[in-house]
Design an enzyme around this catalytic site. Structure first.
Site, mmCIF file in Angstrom:
data_model
loop_
_atom_site.group_PDB
_atom_site.id
_atom_site.type_symbol
_atom_site.label_atom_id
_atom_site.label_comp_id
_atom_site.label_asym_id
_atom_site.label_seq_id
_atom_site.Cartn_x
_atom_site.Cartn_y
_atom_site.Cartn_z
ATOM 1 N N TYR A 135 0.862 -1.180 0.000
ATOM 2 C CA TYR A 135 0.000 0.000 0.000
ATOM 3 C C TYR A 135 0.895 1.226 0.000
ATOM 4 O O TYR A 135 1.806 1.335 0.823
ATOM 5 C CB TYR A 135 -0.834 0.076 1.278
ATOM 6 C CG TYR A 135 -1.933 -0.922 1.443
ATOM 7 C CD1 TYR A 135 -2.080 -2.007 0.599
ATOM 8 C CD2 TYR A 135 -2.853 -0.772 2.466
ATOM 9 C CE1 TYR A 135 -3.109 -2.907 0.780
ATOM 10 C CE2 TYR A 135 -3.883 -1.661 2.654
ATOM 11 C CZ TYR A 135 -4.008 -2.739 1.808
ATOM 12 O OH TYR A 135 -5.032 -3.621 1.989
ATOM 13 N N GLU A 181 -20.038 8.907 20.020
ATOM 14 C CA GLU A 181 -20.782 9.292 18.817
ATOM 15 C C GLU A 181 -20.839 10.799 18.612
ATOM 16 O O GLU A 181 -21.057 11.267 17.483
ATOM 17 C CB GLU A 181 -22.188 8.687 18.869
ATOM 18 C CG GLU A 181 -22.140 7.164 18.762
ATOM 19 C CD GLU A 181 -23.427 6.474 19.154
ATOM 20 O OE1 GLU A 181 -23.668 5.362 18.680
ATOM 21 O OE2 GLU A 181 -24.181 7.058 19.970
#
Length: 415
Positions: A301, A376
């Protein structure tokens, strides 16, 4: 567009998306229900979708007005991790219903953010010019990576992209903050798995065998010295072995040994030179010990590199919308790797880190662990910052012609 107000109103939907994805995780190249859910939502908002086999979904939202084309990306796969019912300090707000599978890296948050951004942008299409491509990528974590068919689809169908954007939640960055690095943001990675074939024998007569264990020991010692001898001290290169398997009896020399691991770099030239040296030395030591090497995995990568003009615009857009306090400028490059590196090698772009740490809520365990969890509220901040940047891009239409793309075929053939 009042981003702050609109995203606050969308927060319940954002959280519902995240919890749905978290409760129903799917492994790489098995994300069938996940993709169905994403496609249904996009199409319900008037976003046309194309599903690329083994790649993922492209959703296209066209304002109908001339402008640039921005690609926004999220990855969709989970990990083979059995989730702990608690995070670092408390019971979770939601937990995987698929035994042995967990969103332990944060891709549930990535999908939730991008879906929320898509819904908001589609609902306010009259307020921006240009086109947006939403890319939901399969198999970022393991197996046959989805990025290859996705990038090939764009090229084969002559789909123009001016610039790209992505984000990754980060366990050590406080919720409510983002970090935008200039240059290398995440490491390039060389993944390898090798089987050494030798000739087995009895432990009392090693002279009558060709031991793959001895070949491996000598090779491993040599390759560990590579960084000290061949890498600029100012550069980064890490090397680790994650698996070694050979034999099962103390007085029998096995005929085979298998090993696997990774190396990580922040400079692609360093990474590709190490990969070349790795195979040259492997063949040399195998030959010296009368063995041979079979390459089972060879993946590279590239480094995830942010393009400076995009970084400058992103920082300015976010600070003008929300002030400088929401940005953390002390974060260092993350030595984990990302398939978004291929996208940023082909198109100028930027890759944010979105903070999710809140130790009071027990959120702060490292990625790929069974106690990993997301505050969240960090996703809400991530959506706000992403929209501030994307809308600035679409409005200002920056000249990004100074970017030099890499060679698609050579990049993708190693992933």
């Amino acid at each position: 567009m009042n981003i702050d107000q609109i995203v606050n109103q969308a927060e319940p939907e954002l959280i519902a998306f995240r919890r749905h994805f978290h409760e129903y995780p799917e492994l790489s190249q098995q994300e069938f229900n996940t993709l169905d859910f994403i496609k249904q939502k996009l199409e319900s908002w008037g976003i046309s979708c194309t599903q690329v086999p083994k790649g993922g979904i492209f959703g296209v939202l066209d304002s109908g007005k001339p402008g640039i084309t921005v690609l926004m990306r999220a990855d969709v796969d989970a990990l083979p991790v059995e989730e702990n019912k608690e995070n670092l300090s408390t019971s979770r707000c939601c937990i995987s219903r698929n035994k042995g599978v967990m969103h332990a890296c944060g891709h549930d948050g990535h999908m939730a953010m991008l879906l929320t951004e898509a819904h908001i942008l589609s609902s306010h299409k009259e307020e921006w010019d240009g086109k947006i491509i939403f890319m939901f990528e399969q198999a970022e974590e393991m197996g046959k990576r989805g990025i290859v068919p996705l990038m090939n689809y764009l090229a084969d169908n002559h789909i123009h992209v001016d610039t790209c954007f992505g984000t990754h939640v980060l366990w050590c960055l406080p919720a409510g903050k983002v970090a935008i690095l200039d240059g290398a943001a995440m490491a390039g990675a060389f993944f390898f798995k090798v089987k050494i074939h030798g000739q087995g024998g009895h432990g009392s007569r090693p002279d009558q065998a060709c031991s793959p264990i001895e070949a491996f020991i000598s090779f491993a010692a040599e390759i560990r010295n590579y960084r000290m001898l061949h890498v600029d001290p100012a550069h980064n290169l890490t090397f680790s072995l994650g698996m070694v398997q050979a034999g099962d009896t103390p007085n029998v020399i096995p005929s085979e040994l298998t090993f696997a691991g990774t190396a990580r770099v922040l400079d692609n030239e360093d990474g590709l030179k190490f990969r070349k040296a790795f195979f040259e030395r492997l063949n040399d030591f195998c030959s010296l010990y009368g063995c041979s090497a079979e390459i089972l995995t060879d993946q590279y990568y590239p480094v995830t590199v942010n393009y400076t003009p995009c970084v400058t615009l992103a920082r300015r857009a976010i600070s003008s919308s929300f002030g400088n306090s929401c940005m953390d400028n002390a974060i260092l490059p993350w030595m984990a790797s990302e398939t978004f590196s291929a996208t940023e090698s082909l198109y100028p772009g930027v890759f944010f880190f979105t903070g999710i740490q809140n130790l009071e809520k027990g959120c702060g365990a490292s990625h790929h662990t069974d106690r990993f969890d997301i505050d969240e509220k960090g996703l809400t901040a991530g959506v706000k910052c992403a929209l501030a940047y994307i809308l600035a891009l679409l409005r200002e239409k920056p000249d990004l012609k100074g970017f030099t793309p890499g060679d698609r075929k050579s990049i993708l053939q190693l992933m």
